[in-house]
Design a protein around this motif. Structure first.
Motif, short mmCIF file in Angstrom:
data_model
loop_
_atom_site.label_atom_id
_atom_site.label_comp_id
_atom_site.label_asym_id
_atom_site.label_seq_id
_atom_site.Cartn_x
_atom_site.Cartn_y
_atom_site.Cartn_z
N ILE A 65 0.91 -1.44 0.11
CA ILE A 65 -0.07 0.37 -0.24
C ILE A 65 1.02 1.05 0.43
CG2 ILE A 65 -1.35 1.61 1.40
CD1 ILE A 65 -2.88 -1.58 2.58
N SER A 66 1.82 1.17 0.97
CA SER A 66 3.04 2.08 0.97
C SER A 66 4.15 1.83 1.53
CB SER A 66 2.51 3.13 1.60
OG SER A 66 2.13 2.78 3.22
N ASP A 67 5.07 3.02 1.73
CA ASP A 67 6.71 2.22 2.49
C ASP A 67 5.92 2.50 3.80
OD1 ASP A 67 7.69 3.05 -0.14
OD2 ASP A 67 8.71 4.88 0.44
N GLU A 68 5.19 2.11 4.23
CA GLU A 68 5.08 1.46 6.02
C GLU A 68 3.75 0.59 5.75
OE1 GLU A 68 4.94 5.52 5.21
OE2 GLU A 68 6.83 5.04 5.67
N GLU A 69 3.01 0.38 4.77
CA GLU A 69 1.93 -0.87 5.36
C GLU A 69 2.09 -1.72 3.70
OE1 GLU A 69 -1.84 1.50 7.15
OE2 GLU A 69 -1.10 1.80 5.21
N ILE A 70 1.44 -2.72 4.05
CA ILE A 70 0.90 -4.27 3.44
C ILE A 70 0.09 -4.87 3.61
CG2 ILE A 70 2.92 -5.61 4.43
CD1 ILE A 70 3.50 -6.62 1.68
N ASP A 71 -0.98 -5.00 3.08
CA ASP A 71 -2.15 -6.13 2.48
C ASP A 71 -1.68 -7.09 2.54
OD1 ASP A 71 -4.98 -5.33 3.71
OD2 ASP A 71 -4.66 -6.43 1.41
N VAL A 72 -1.62 -8.14 3.51
CA VAL A 72 -1.50 -9.82 3.09
C VAL A 72 -3.08 -10.26 3.01
CG1 VAL A 72 -0.46 -11.46 3.72
CG2 VAL A 72 0.72 -9.46 3.97
N VAL A 83 -11.02 -22.41 16.47
CA VAL A 83 -10.55 -20.89 15.77
C VAL A 83 -8.97 -20.95 15.88
CG1 VAL A 83 -10.79 -18.86 17.21
CG2 VAL A 83 -12.40 -20.50 17.40
N GLY A 84 -8.35 -20.44 14.59
CA GLY A 84 -7.56 -20.54 13.76
C GLY A 84 -6.99 -19.33 14.17
N VAL A 85 -5.56 -19.78 14.31
CA VAL A 85 -4.78 -18.21 13.78
C VAL A 85 -4.02 -18.21 13.46
CG1 VAL A 85 -3.56 -16.53 15.23
CG2 VAL A 85 -5.61 -17.51 16.53
N CYS A 86 -3.47 -16.74 11.37
CA CYS A 86 -2.65 -17.70 10.55
C CYS A 86 -1.47 -15.83 11.43
CB CYS A 86 -3.11 -17.42 10.00
SG CYS A 86 -4.05 -18.81 9.63
N THR A 87 0.03 -16.08 11.48
CA THR A 87 1.14 -15.45 11.59
C THR A 87 1.45 -15.38 9.98
OG1 THR A 87 0.92 -16.59 13.68
CG2 THR A 87 2.85 -14.57 12.31
N VAL A 88 1.53 -14.18 10.16
CA VAL A 88 1.82 -13.44 8.66
C VAL A 88 3.37 -12.93 8.92
CG1 VAL A 88 0.38 -13.90 6.67
CG2 VAL A 88 0.58 -11.68 8.10
N ARG A 89 4.27 -12.57 7.54
CA ARG A 89 5.66 -11.62 8.18
C ARG A 89 5.35 -10.70 6.46
NH1 ARG A 89 11.24 -14.27 8.41
NH2 ARG A 89 10.91 -15.37 7.09
N ALA A 90 5.81 -9.49 6.84
CA ALA A 90 6.33 -8.91 5.75
C ALA A 90 7.89 -9.26 5.83
CB ALA A 90 6.32 -7.84 5.68
N GLY A 101 1.87 -9.98 11.61
CA GLY A 101 0.97 -9.32 12.43
C GLY A 101 0.35 -11.07 12.17
N GLN A 102 -0.94 -11.44 12.61
CA GLN A 102 -1.58 -12.71 13.05
C GLN A 102 -3.32 -12.77 12.24
OE1 GLN A 102 -1.73 -13.70 16.95
NE2 GLN A 102 -0.20 -14.70 16.76
N ILE A 103 -3.83 -13.13 12.02
CA ILE A 103 -5.37 -12.97 11.58
C ILE A 103 -5.83 -14.37 12.06
CG2 ILE A 103 -6.47 -12.82 9.29
CD1 ILE A 103 -3.95 -12.50 7.72
N ARG A 104 -6.72 -13.74 12.12
CA ARG A 104 -7.65 -14.62 13.83
C ARG A 104 -8.74 -15.14 12.74
NH1 ARG A 104 -8.13 -15.44 19.21
NH2 ARG A 104 -10.41 -16.75 19.40
N PHE A 105 -8.93 -16.96 12.97
CA PHE A 105 -10.14 -16.89 12.24
C PHE A 105 -11.56 -17.69 13.26
CE2 PHE A 105 -7.14 -16.46 8.56
CZ PHE A 105 -7.54 -15.80 8.02
N LEU A 118 -0.32 -4.90 7.73
CA LEU A 118 0.85 -4.91 8.70
C LEU A 118 1.46 -3.60 8.73
CD1 LEU A 118 2.41 -8.35 7.89
CD2 LEU A 118 0.64 -7.67 9.58
N ARG A 119 1.60 -3.11 9.68
CA ARG A 119 2.24 -1.51 9.38
C ARG A 119 4.21 -2.12 9.09
NH1 ARG A 119 1.25 2.81 9.27
NH2 ARG A 119 0.17 3.71 11.10
N THR A 120 5.06 -1.37 8.03
CA THR A 120 6.15 -1.81 8.13
C THR A 120 7.29 -0.85 8.91
OG1 THR A 120 6.30 -1.61 5.76
CG2 THR A 120 5.02 -3.85 6.30
N LEU A 121 8.18 -1.38 9.07
CA LEU A 121 9.54 -0.78 9.78
C LEU A 121 9.78 0.13 7.92
CD1 LEU A 121 11.13 -2.89 12.26
CD2 LEU A 121 9.60 -0.78 12.48
N GLU A 122 9.74 -0.25 6.80
CA GLU A 122 10.47 0.43 5.94
C GLU A 122 9.30 -0.50 4.71
OE1 GLU A 122 14.34 -1.98 4.03
OE2 GLU A 122 14.61 -1.79 6.38
#
Length: 138
Positions: A65-72, A83-90, A101-105, A118-122
């Protein structure tokens, strides 16, 4: 002219044919037991793998989305009552992790889609699904 014997003399060249037959039966029995044990082990391993894996996920896409955000986006298959929880990383271009971040189902369905921003550092250039578990395994 005398006719040559068709069989070897009994006991002259080692074991007798009755010992060979007994040994053959033993080998067949050992092979059968080992074969049944192998099939039973493979069946047990397959069933335990299928029944223990309550949540499985797949990364279906991402959008920077930008230098500080990504949509996964993630697709999940789970048992209806789980109840599922998935962990994603950028990741940045050099492979370093710049966001997690995590997504809860928790909806009562067996096939779901979800997304997280996700908010990203770069600036992130890729996303990865690191794993999915049930909420009680966290």
């Amino acid at each position: 002219m005398a006719q040559a014997p068709t069989e070897l003399p009994e006991g002259r060249y080692g074991r007798s044919t009755s010992n060979d037959a007994r040994t053959d039966r033993r080998l067949k029995l050992v092979g059968l037991v080992l074969g049944v044990a192998l099939v039973a082990f493979v069946a047990w391993a397959g069933v335990s793998y299928i029944t223990e894996q309550r949540v499985s996920g797949e990364l279906t896409g991402f959008e920077v989305i930008s230098d500080e955000e990504i949509d996964v986006r993630v697709a999940v298959r789970k048992q209806v009552d789980a109840v599922g929880v998935c962990t994603v990383r950028a990741q940045a271009e050099d492979g370093l992790e710049v966001g997690r971040g995590q997504i809860r189902f928790d909806e009562p369905d067996d096939s779901l889609h979800g997304s997280v921003t996700l908010r990203t550092l770069e600036r992130a250039t890729s996303a990865e699904l690191t794993g999915c578990t049930t909420a009680d395994e966290d």
